[in-house]
Design a protein around this motif. Structure first.
Motif, PDB file in Angstrom:
ATOM      1  N   ALA A  92      54.339  75.754  27.245  1.00  0.00           N
ATOM      2  CA  ALA A  92      54.233  75.886  28.701  1.00  0.00           C
ATOM      3  C   ALA A  92      52.845  75.477  29.182  1.00  0.00           C
ATOM      4  CB  ALA A  92      54.540  77.319  29.112  1.00  0.00           C
ATOM      5  N   LEU A  93      51.812  75.805  28.407  1.00  0.00           N
ATOM      6  CA  LEU A  93      50.455  75.406  28.777  1.00  0.00           C
ATOM      7  C   LEU A  93      50.300  73.890  28.719  1.00  0.00           C
ATOM      8  CD1 LEU A  93      47.527  75.949  29.496  1.00  0.00           C
ATOM      9  CD2 LEU A  93      47.069  76.386  27.075  1.00  0.00           C
ATOM     10  N   SER A  99      50.597  68.635  34.462  1.00  0.00           N
ATOM     11  CA  SER A  99      50.772  68.690  35.916  1.00  0.00           C
ATOM     12  C   SER A  99      49.449  68.564  36.659  1.00  0.00           C
ATOM     13  CB  SER A  99      51.459  69.992  36.316  1.00  0.00           C
ATOM     14  OG  SER A  99      50.549  71.093  36.235  1.00  0.00           O
ATOM     15  N   GLY A 100      48.360  69.010  36.040  1.00  0.00           N
ATOM     16  CA  GLY A 100      47.048  68.950  36.681  1.00  0.00           C
ATOM     17  C   GLY A 100      46.815  70.010  37.733  1.00  0.00           C
ATOM     18  N   ASP A 101      47.775  70.895  37.950  1.00  0.00           N
ATOM     19  CA  ASP A 101      47.650  71.969  38.944  1.00  0.00           C
ATOM     20  C   ASP A 101      46.829  73.104  38.340  1.00  0.00           C
ATOM     21  OD1 ASP A 101      48.099  74.276  40.550  1.00  0.00           O
ATOM     22  OD2 ASP A 101      49.964  73.419  41.302  1.00  0.00           O
ATOM     23  N   GLU A 102      45.632  73.339  38.877  1.00  0.00           N
ATOM     24  CA  GLU A 102      44.721  74.338  38.300  1.00  0.00           C
ATOM     25  C   GLU A 102      45.305  75.744  38.333  1.00  0.00           C
ATOM     26  OE1 GLU A 102      41.927  74.017  36.602  1.00  0.00           O
ATOM     27  OE2 GLU A 102      42.258  71.858  36.707  1.00  0.00           O
ATOM     28  N   LYS A 106      45.938  77.852  34.967  1.00  0.00           N
ATOM     29  CA  LYS A 106      45.307  79.164  34.751  1.00  0.00           C
ATOM     30  C   LYS A 106      46.345  80.213  34.385  1.00  0.00           C
ATOM     31  CE  LYS A 106      42.118  82.455  36.877  1.00  0.00           C
ATOM     32  NZ  LYS A 106      41.284  82.765  38.081  1.00  0.00           N
ATOM     33  N   LEU A 107      47.495  80.192  35.071  1.00  0.00           N
ATOM     34  CA  LEU A 107      48.563  81.140  34.763  1.00  0.00           C
ATOM     35  C   LEU A 107      49.100  80.903  33.356  1.00  0.00           C
ATOM     36  CD1 LEU A 107      50.554  83.370  35.588  1.00  0.00           C
ATOM     37  CD2 LEU A 107      52.003  81.602  36.607  1.00  0.00           C
ATOM     38  N   ALA A 108      49.283  79.660  32.972  1.00  0.00           N
ATOM     39  CA  ALA A 108      49.794  79.339  31.639  1.00  0.00           C
ATOM     40  C   ALA A 108      48.799  79.751  30.561  1.00  0.00           C
ATOM     41  CB  ALA A 108      50.103  77.851  31.546  1.00  0.00           C
TER      42      ALA A 108
END
Length: 300
Positions: A92-93, A99-102, A106-108
């Motif tokens: 998942a990370l 995706s490049g979505d910070e 961070k959540l992953a």
């Protein structure tokens, strides 16, 4: 037939025999008919007024089955349904990084960090199952039967060829039992209260991993029962001091007089499966018991 069997033969047909034999005639087999035997009539059993009977059945079914299977001692593993296995969390990370979505990354990353608890729950369950398997009273792992930490607990026992128990519950959102519970020990509950009662009835220890409202509910009910003397003391092991200390301000509870200073000793923080096993082993002497059982007369 051996005439002596007549000494213990049934005097009356069993309920199952009567249920199978009581086939209604065509006139009385419709859904509006009241002809069905009461204990074979599902519509009747589901009536609002039959709640006390349903509660009794929900208490008795797991109790009788576990008794018949010789299960006397259990270790309960609680924890979040949302903690993923390390491999899944790592995958998942990797997707999040693509995706490049910070925010997503961070959540992953946090989920990957929390996945260590899945691994420790799986390891501890395997230790408990394997190292007590040859005792005169083996210890079985019991979980809430769902995903996450619950899955890890059942999975550890499964990995070493052992049996484990799952106490699942019907929820508004679907929650299927995980794939690692022993099928004949996979139970489904309607009532939370009876499910929680079954968690504790045979437990010799509670192992609590990070979790949310459900985990907190189960943890604090156990602490309350022990604190008030409603049930015997047993080890309560809380995995992850940092998580629990940030979540619950135990010192504030003591400072404000909400709990007694001695209540802080009702539980212990642990960080690894090895540390948890050492505490359980010291409490119950599993290694000594295994040696004594192995040296007992008649043991091969």
């Amino acid at each position: 037939m051996d005439k002596r069997t007549e000494l213990t033969a049934r005097n009356f047909p069993s309920a199952q025999e009567d249920a199978e034999a009581a086939l209604p005639t065509s006139r009385y087999q419709g859904p509006e008919s009241a002809y069905r035997l009461a204990f074979a009539d599902e519509d009747f059993l589901l009536r609002e007024e039959l709640r006390p009977v349903r509660m009794q059945l929900e208490l008795l079914k797991p109790e009788l089955i576990q008794r018949e299977m010789g299960i006397q001692s259990t270790v309960v593993i609680f924890g979040s349904a949302r903690i993923a296995p390390p491999i899944e969390a790592g995958a998942a990370l990797a997707l999040a990084q693509v995706s490049g979505d910070e925010r997503v990354i961070k959540l992953a990353q946090r989920q990957l960090e929390m996945s260590k608890f899945y691994a420790e729950a799986q390891r501890l369950s395997a230790m408990i199952t394997e190292r007590t398997a040859k005792l005169s009273t083996p210890v079985y792992v019991v979980t809430g039967g769902g995903p996450g930490i619950m899955e890890a607990g059942n999975r550890g026992a499964f990995d070493v060829g052992g049996r484990s128990i799952g106490l699942n519950i019907v929820l508004p959102h679907e929650q299927a039992p995980n794939d690692y519970i022993t099928p004949e020990l996979c139970f489904q509950f309607h009532y939370f209260a009876l499910r929680k009662m079954h968690f504790l009835m045979r437990s010799i220890a509670l192992v609590c991993f990070p979790g949310g409202f459900g985990t907190l509910d189960e943890l604090f009910e156990t602490l309350t029962l022990i604190q008030t003397g409603k049930c015997r003391k047993r080890p309560i092991l809380m995995f992850g001091r940092d998580f629990w200390s940030r979540l619950i301000n135990f010192e504030l509870l003591i400072e404000t007089g909400m709990i007694s200073p001695g209540d802080i000793h009702l539980f212990r923080f642990v960080e690894s499966a090895d540390e948890a096993w050492d505490i359980l082993n010291a409490e119950y002497g599993f290694d000594e018991a295994e040696l004594a059982d192995a040296n007992a007369p008649g043991t091969v």
